[in-house]
Write a protein that holds these residues in place. Sequence first.
Motif, mmCIF file in Angstrom:
data_model
loop_
_atom_site.group_PDB
_atom_site.id
_atom_site.type_symbol
_atom_site.label_atom_id
_atom_site.label_comp_id
_atom_site.label_asym_id
_atom_site.label_seq_id
_atom_site.Cartn_x
_atom_site.Cartn_y
_atom_site.Cartn_z
ATOM 1 N N LEU A 7 -7.322 9.401 6.805
ATOM 2 C CA LEU A 7 -6.279 9.652 5.813
ATOM 3 C C LEU A 7 -5.162 10.533 6.365
ATOM 4 C CD1 LEU A 7 -8.483 10.178 2.652
ATOM 5 C CD2 LEU A 7 -7.079 8.177 3.203
ATOM 6 N N GLN A 36 -2.622 8.911 3.875
ATOM 7 C CA GLN A 36 -2.834 9.331 2.493
ATOM 8 C C GLN A 36 -1.522 9.333 1.711
ATOM 9 O OE1 GLN A 36 -5.597 12.461 1.896
ATOM 10 N NE2 GLN A 36 -4.888 12.926 -0.150
ATOM 11 N N LEU A 39 -0.596 5.789 0.900
ATOM 12 C CA LEU A 39 -1.392 5.273 -0.225
ATOM 13 C C LEU A 39 -0.777 5.717 -1.548
ATOM 14 C CD1 LEU A 39 -5.024 5.788 1.103
ATOM 15 C CD2 LEU A 39 -3.825 3.607 0.771
ATOM 16 N N LYS A 40 -0.317 6.961 -1.602
ATOM 17 C CA LYS A 40 0.365 7.439 -2.809
ATOM 18 C C LYS A 40 1.626 6.618 -3.066
ATOM 19 C CE LYS A 40 -0.962 12.263 -2.216
ATOM 20 N NZ LYS A 40 -0.410 13.608 -1.915
ATOM 21 N N ALA A 43 0.520 3.215 -4.487
ATOM 22 C CA ALA A 43 -0.123 3.235 -5.799
ATOM 23 C C ALA A 43 0.732 3.875 -6.887
ATOM 24 C CB ALA A 43 -1.465 3.959 -5.708
ATOM 25 N N ALA A 51 3.357 -0.313 1.871
ATOM 26 C CA ALA A 51 2.253 -1.267 2.054
ATOM 27 C C ALA A 51 2.319 -1.913 3.432
ATOM 28 C CB ALA A 51 2.282 -2.332 0.953
ATOM 29 N N ILE A 54 1.291 0.709 6.076
ATOM 30 C CA ILE A 54 -0.170 0.838 6.098
ATOM 31 C C ILE A 54 -0.779 -0.369 6.801
ATOM 32 C CG2 ILE A 54 -2.263 0.741 4.681
ATOM 33 C CD1 ILE A 54 -0.801 2.431 2.611
ATOM 34 N N VAL A 126 -8.869 6.843 -4.653
ATOM 35 C CA VAL A 126 -8.020 5.886 -5.369
ATOM 36 C C VAL A 126 -7.839 6.338 -6.816
ATOM 37 C CG1 VAL A 126 -7.842 3.515 -6.224
ATOM 38 C CG2 VAL A 126 -8.581 3.945 -3.869
ATOM 39 N N LYS A 167 -2.258 -0.101 -9.261
ATOM 40 C CA LYS A 167 -0.893 -0.467 -8.917
ATOM 41 C C LYS A 167 -0.337 -1.508 -9.880
ATOM 42 C CE LYS A 167 1.842 -2.166 -4.986
ATOM 43 N NZ LYS A 167 2.697 -3.064 -5.708
#
Length: 172
Positions: A7, A36, A39-40, A43, A51, A54, A126, A167
């Motif tokens: 992460l 990490q 991801l925030k 989402a 995306a 990542i 998540v 999401k």
Amino acid sequence: DAGQLFLDQMVTTSAHAAGMGGSQVYLEEGEQMSVQDLLKAVAVASGNDAAVAIGTSVGALIDPSSADPLQTFVDAMNAKAAELGLADTFFENPHGLDNYLWEGDPPSTARDVAKMAHAAMENELVRSIVGGGDADMVVTGADGTERTIHLEDVNALIGQNGNIGVKTGETR
């Protein structure tokens, strides 16, 4: 712990990620941020650019010799969908945009999306990200300067009828 190390791993935004359309957090080519935080961005703010960042980074981790790490990541997404029994889901990219060219059957069903959401919400990280509201992420530019990106929670359904996250997004 290996999970936290992953992460905390820093990702560099590619030109492809920075050029994504649709909903984005406006990452710039060469900027670095943690997995990490990305991801925030995915989402909370539905960042398609995040995306792709990542997908490219994790695809390279899955197979360091891959000529196309983004496709490696998408292949892993499809393998996970199969593992979850999502017979009516097929991913072509990490963000879900279809460029409004989708013809034929949709790439998923409401039932499969519910199964994916259930599986994702079993993960504590998540759950904390998708139910945490607005957030901030710090990115470091290629020149070493930092900037903070405010991630506005775009999920208008949070708190309504028991909705606790996941999401949002839509295409035609």
